[in-house]
Design a protein around this motif. Structure first.
Motif, PDB file in Angstrom:
ATOM      1  N   THR A 288       0.850  -1.175   0.000  1.00  0.00           N
ATOM      2  CA  THR A 288       0.000   0.000   0.000  1.00  0.00           C
ATOM      3  C   THR A 288       0.887   1.226   0.000  1.00  0.00           C
ATOM      4  OG1 THR A 288      -1.581  -1.244   1.303  1.00  0.00           O
ATOM      5  CG2 THR A 288      -1.922   1.134   1.163  1.00  0.00           C
ATOM      6  N   PRO A 289       0.921   1.974  -1.139  1.00  0.00           N
ATOM      7  CA  PRO A 289       1.731   3.191  -1.144  1.00  0.00           C
ATOM      8  C   PRO A 289       1.237   4.129  -0.051  1.00  0.00           C
ATOM      9  CG  PRO A 289       0.880   2.710  -3.327  1.00  0.00           C
ATOM     10  CD  PRO A 289       0.209   1.774  -2.371  1.00  0.00           C
ATOM     11  N   PRO A 290       2.151   4.951   0.513  1.00  0.00           N
ATOM     12  CA  PRO A 290       1.766   5.810   1.632  1.00  0.00           C
ATOM     13  C   PRO A 290       0.597   6.734   1.309  1.00  0.00           C
ATOM     14  CG  PRO A 290       3.956   6.349   0.815  1.00  0.00           C
ATOM     15  CD  PRO A 290       3.517   5.108   0.113  1.00  0.00           C
ATOM     16  N   TRP A 291       0.466   7.158   0.058  1.00  0.00           N
ATOM     17  CA  TRP A 291      -0.605   8.116  -0.246  1.00  0.00           C
ATOM     18  C   TRP A 291      -1.954   7.438  -0.445  1.00  0.00           C
ATOM     19  CZ3 TRP A 291       3.460   6.977  -3.478  1.00  0.00           C
ATOM     20  CH2 TRP A 291       3.143   6.315  -4.657  1.00  0.00           C
ATOM     21  N   THR A 292      -2.000   6.094  -0.387  1.00  0.00           N
ATOM     22  CA  THR A 292      -3.287   5.382  -0.540  1.00  0.00           C
ATOM     23  C   THR A 292      -3.619   4.578   0.713  1.00  0.00           C
ATOM     24  OG1 THR A 292      -2.217   3.516  -1.586  1.00  0.00           O
ATOM     25  CG2 THR A 292      -3.079   5.226  -3.047  1.00  0.00           C
ATOM     26  N   ASP A 293      -3.080   4.993   1.835  1.00  0.00           N
ATOM     27  CA  ASP A 293      -3.283   4.244   3.088  1.00  0.00           C
ATOM     28  C   ASP A 293      -4.727   3.791   3.285  1.00  0.00           C
ATOM     29  OD1 ASP A 293      -0.715   4.336   3.789  1.00  0.00           O
ATOM     30  OD2 ASP A 293      -0.889   5.989   5.220  1.00  0.00           O
ATOM     31  N   ASP A 294      -5.641   4.725   3.140  1.00  0.00           N
ATOM     32  CA  ASP A 294      -7.024   4.416   3.484  1.00  0.00           C
ATOM     33  C   ASP A 294      -7.891   4.131   2.257  1.00  0.00           C
ATOM     34  OD1 ASP A 294      -6.711   6.942   2.598  1.00  0.00           O
ATOM     35  OD2 ASP A 294      -7.927   7.934   4.146  1.00  0.00           O
ATOM     36  N   TRP A 295      -7.267   3.855   1.109  1.00  0.00           N
ATOM     37  CA  TRP A 295      -8.066   3.599  -0.086  1.00  0.00           C
ATOM     38  C   TRP A 295      -8.577   2.173  -0.090  1.00  0.00           C
ATOM     39  CZ3 TRP A 295      -5.872   5.929  -5.219  1.00  0.00           C
ATOM     40  CH2 TRP A 295      -5.835   7.336  -5.113  1.00  0.00           C
ATOM     41  N   THR A 296      -9.749   2.022  -0.704  1.00  0.00           N
ATOM     42  CA  THR A 296     -10.281   0.673  -0.934  1.00  0.00           C
ATOM     43  C   THR A 296      -9.878   0.272  -2.341  1.00  0.00           C
ATOM     44  OG1 THR A 296     -12.315   1.545  -1.851  1.00  0.00           O
ATOM     45  CG2 THR A 296     -12.289   1.150   0.535  1.00  0.00           C
ATOM     46  N   VAL A 297     -10.049  -0.997  -2.665  1.00  0.00           N
ATOM     47  CA  VAL A 297      -9.692  -1.490  -4.004  1.00  0.00           C
ATOM     48  C   VAL A 297     -10.473  -0.734  -5.082  1.00  0.00           C
ATOM     49  CG1 VAL A 297      -9.752  -3.484  -5.541  1.00  0.00           C
ATOM     50  CG2 VAL A 297      -8.907  -3.739  -3.212  1.00  0.00           C
ATOM     51  N   PRO A 298     -11.780  -0.520  -4.946  1.00  0.00           N
ATOM     52  CA  PRO A 298     -12.499   0.224  -5.974  1.00  0.00           C
ATOM     53  C   PRO A 298     -11.970   1.655  -6.136  1.00  0.00           C
ATOM     54  CG  PRO A 298     -14.063  -0.922  -4.569  1.00  0.00           C
ATOM     55  CD  PRO A 298     -12.707  -1.093  -3.938  1.00  0.00           C
ATOM     56  N   GLN A 299     -11.595   2.300  -5.042  1.00  0.00           N
ATOM     57  CA  GLN A 299     -11.028   3.655  -5.147  1.00  0.00           C
ATOM     58  C   GLN A 299      -9.704   3.607  -5.910  1.00  0.00           C
ATOM     59  OE1 GLN A 299     -11.074   4.455  -0.864  1.00  0.00           O
ATOM     60  NE2 GLN A 299     -12.309   6.277  -1.270  1.00  0.00           N
ATOM     61  N   TYR A 300      -8.915   2.584  -5.597  1.00  0.00           N
ATOM     62  CA  TYR A 300      -7.623   2.419  -6.258  1.00  0.00           C
ATOM     63  C   TYR A 300      -7.824   2.215  -7.758  1.00  0.00           C
ATOM     64  CZ  TYR A 300      -3.036   0.492  -7.385  1.00  0.00           C
ATOM     65  OH  TYR A 300      -1.816   0.260  -7.955  1.00  0.00           O
ATOM     66  N   ARG A 301      -8.782   1.335  -8.092  1.00  0.00           N
ATOM     67  CA  ARG A 301      -9.072   1.065  -9.513  1.00  0.00           C
ATOM     68  C   ARG A 301      -9.571   2.333 -10.217  1.00  0.00           C
ATOM     69  NH1 ARG A 301     -11.514  -4.680  -8.640  1.00  0.00           N
ATOM     70  NH2 ARG A 301      -9.662  -5.934  -9.040  1.00  0.00           N
ATOM     71  N   ALA A 302     -10.440   3.091  -9.544  1.00  0.00           N
ATOM     72  CA  ALA A 302     -10.984   4.327 -10.123  1.00  0.00           C
ATOM     73  C   ALA A 302      -9.851   5.325 -10.367  1.00  0.00           C
ATOM     74  CB  ALA A 302     -12.041   4.926  -9.202  1.00  0.00           C
ATOM     75  N   ALA A 303      -8.942   5.432  -9.387  1.00  0.00           N
ATOM     76  CA  ALA A 303      -7.823   6.361  -9.537  1.00  0.00           C
ATOM     77  C   ALA A 303      -6.924   5.934 -10.697  1.00  0.00           C
ATOM     78  CB  ALA A 303      -7.019   6.434  -8.237  1.00  0.00           C
ATOM     79  N   LEU A 304      -6.718   4.619 -10.815  1.00  0.00           N
ATOM     80  CA  LEU A 304      -5.877   4.093 -11.898  1.00  0.00           C
ATOM     81  C   LEU A 304      -6.525   4.370 -13.253  1.00  0.00           C
ATOM     82  CD1 LEU A 304      -3.317   2.560 -12.584  1.00  0.00           C
ATOM     83  CD2 LEU A 304      -4.587   0.430 -12.363  1.00  0.00           C
ATOM     84  N   LYS A 305      -7.836   4.128 -13.336  1.00  0.00           N
ATOM     85  CA  LYS A 305      -8.571   4.380 -14.576  1.00  0.00           C
ATOM     86  C   LYS A 305      -8.454   5.853 -14.965  1.00  0.00           C
ATOM     87  CE  LYS A 305     -12.283   1.659 -15.574  1.00  0.00           C
ATOM     88  NZ  LYS A 305     -13.674   1.197 -15.414  1.00  0.00           N
ATOM     89  N   LYS A 306      -8.647   6.719 -13.939  1.00  0.00           N
ATOM     90  CA  LYS A 306      -8.559   8.162 -14.158  1.00  0.00           C
ATOM     91  C   LYS A 306      -7.163   8.527 -14.687  1.00  0.00           C
ATOM     92  CE  LYS A 306      -9.844  12.282 -11.521  1.00  0.00           C
ATOM     93  NZ  LYS A 306     -10.174  12.747 -10.170  1.00  0.00           N
ATOM     94  N   ALA A 307      -6.133   7.934 -14.077  1.00  0.00           N
ATOM     95  CA  ALA A 307      -4.752   8.206 -14.504  1.00  0.00           C
ATOM     96  C   ALA A 307      -4.531   7.717 -15.939  1.00  0.00           C
ATOM     97  CB  ALA A 307      -3.763   7.537 -13.553  1.00  0.00           C
ATOM     98  N   LEU A 308      -5.103   6.559 -16.269  1.00  0.00           N
ATOM     99  CA  LEU A 308      -4.951   6.029 -17.630  1.00  0.00           C
ATOM    100  C   LEU A 308      -5.633   6.947 -18.645  1.00  0.00           C
ATOM    101  CD1 LEU A 308      -5.489   2.203 -17.045  1.00  0.00           C
ATOM    102  CD2 LEU A 308      -3.365   3.353 -17.712  1.00  0.00           C
ATOM    103  N   VAL A 309      -6.837   7.418 -18.286  1.00  0.00           N
ATOM    104  CA  VAL A 309      -7.568   8.329 -19.175  1.00  0.00           C
ATOM    105  C   VAL A 309      -6.759   9.608 -19.367  1.00  0.00           C
ATOM    106  CG1 VAL A 309      -9.611   9.803 -19.351  1.00  0.00           C
ATOM    107  CG2 VAL A 309      -9.863   7.394 -18.737  1.00  0.00           C
ATOM    108  N   LYS A 310      -6.231  10.129 -18.228  1.00  0.00           N
ATOM    109  CA  LYS A 310      -5.447  11.355 -18.289  1.00  0.00           C
ATOM    110  C   LYS A 310      -4.186  11.122 -19.139  1.00  0.00           C
ATOM    111  CE  LYS A 310      -3.942  15.109 -15.329  1.00  0.00           C
ATOM    112  NZ  LYS A 310      -3.808  15.574 -13.948  1.00  0.00           N
ATOM    113  N   GLY A 311      -3.552   9.967 -18.946  1.00  0.00           N
ATOM    114  CA  GLY A 311      -2.361   9.620 -19.730  1.00  0.00           C
ATOM    115  C   GLY A 311      -2.677   9.557 -21.221  1.00  0.00           C
ATOM    116  N   GLU A 312      -3.814   8.965 -21.564  1.00  0.00           N
ATOM    117  CA  GLU A 312      -4.216   8.858 -22.966  1.00  0.00           C
ATOM    118  C   GLU A 312      -4.481  10.243 -23.549  1.00  0.00           C
ATOM    119  OE1 GLU A 312      -5.191   7.301 -26.686  1.00  0.00           O
ATOM    120  OE2 GLU A 312      -4.012   6.533 -25.018  1.00  0.00           O
ATOM    121  N   ARG A 313      -5.153  11.095 -22.736  1.00  0.00           N
ATOM    122  CA  ARG A 313      -5.423  12.464 -23.187  1.00  0.00           C
ATOM    123  C   ARG A 313      -4.109  13.208 -23.436  1.00  0.00           C
ATOM    124  NH1 ARG A 313     -10.180  14.109 -19.901  1.00  0.00           N
ATOM    125  NH2 ARG A 313      -8.657  13.807 -18.289  1.00  0.00           N
TER     126      ARG A 313
END
Length: 108
Positions: free
Chosen positions: A10-35
């Motif tokens: 668990t990276p320090p900045w995601t201490d309290d994240w749940t798996v769905p939050q992590y997946r949502a953040a990853l998806k968002k990052a992928l979308v941003k990366g594609e943009r």
């Protein structure tokens, strides 16, 4: 694609994240990366287009410069020819004048 497995650490900045939050953040990052990738592609295309325009403008300028110099050389040739013709005419006039003076001296 198969869903990503939950992270093993668990990276320090995601201490309290749940798996769905992590997946949502990853998806968002992928979308941003594609943009960002698409933006970069547009910038590259624009830069390529701009360099082509610059190249064409430079070659046009070069061609125009060559045409101008050819035209100037032709003008100079014409001017030189006119000067030569004027000089020849003047020489001819001076020869005539010289002959008249000689004839006048012979009579006088």
């Amino acid at each position: 694609p198969a869903p990503l497995p939950p992270p093993q650490f668990t990276p320090p900045w995601t201490d309290d994240w749940t798996v769905p939050q992590y997946r949502a953040a990853l998806k968002k990052a992928l979308v941003k990366g594609e943009r960002l990738r698409m933006m970069l592609q547009r910038v590259e295309n624009d830069a390529e287009g701009e360099s082509e325009r610059i190249f064409h403008a430079m070659s046009k300028t070069y061609q125009q410069t060559r045409l101008d110099s050819v035209a100037r050389a032709a003008e100079m040739e014409v001017e030189e020819e006119e000067v030569v013709n004027r000089l020849l005419k003047r020489i001819f006039e001076l020869k005539k004048e010289n002959e008249r003076l000689r004839e006048a001296e012979g009579e006088g």
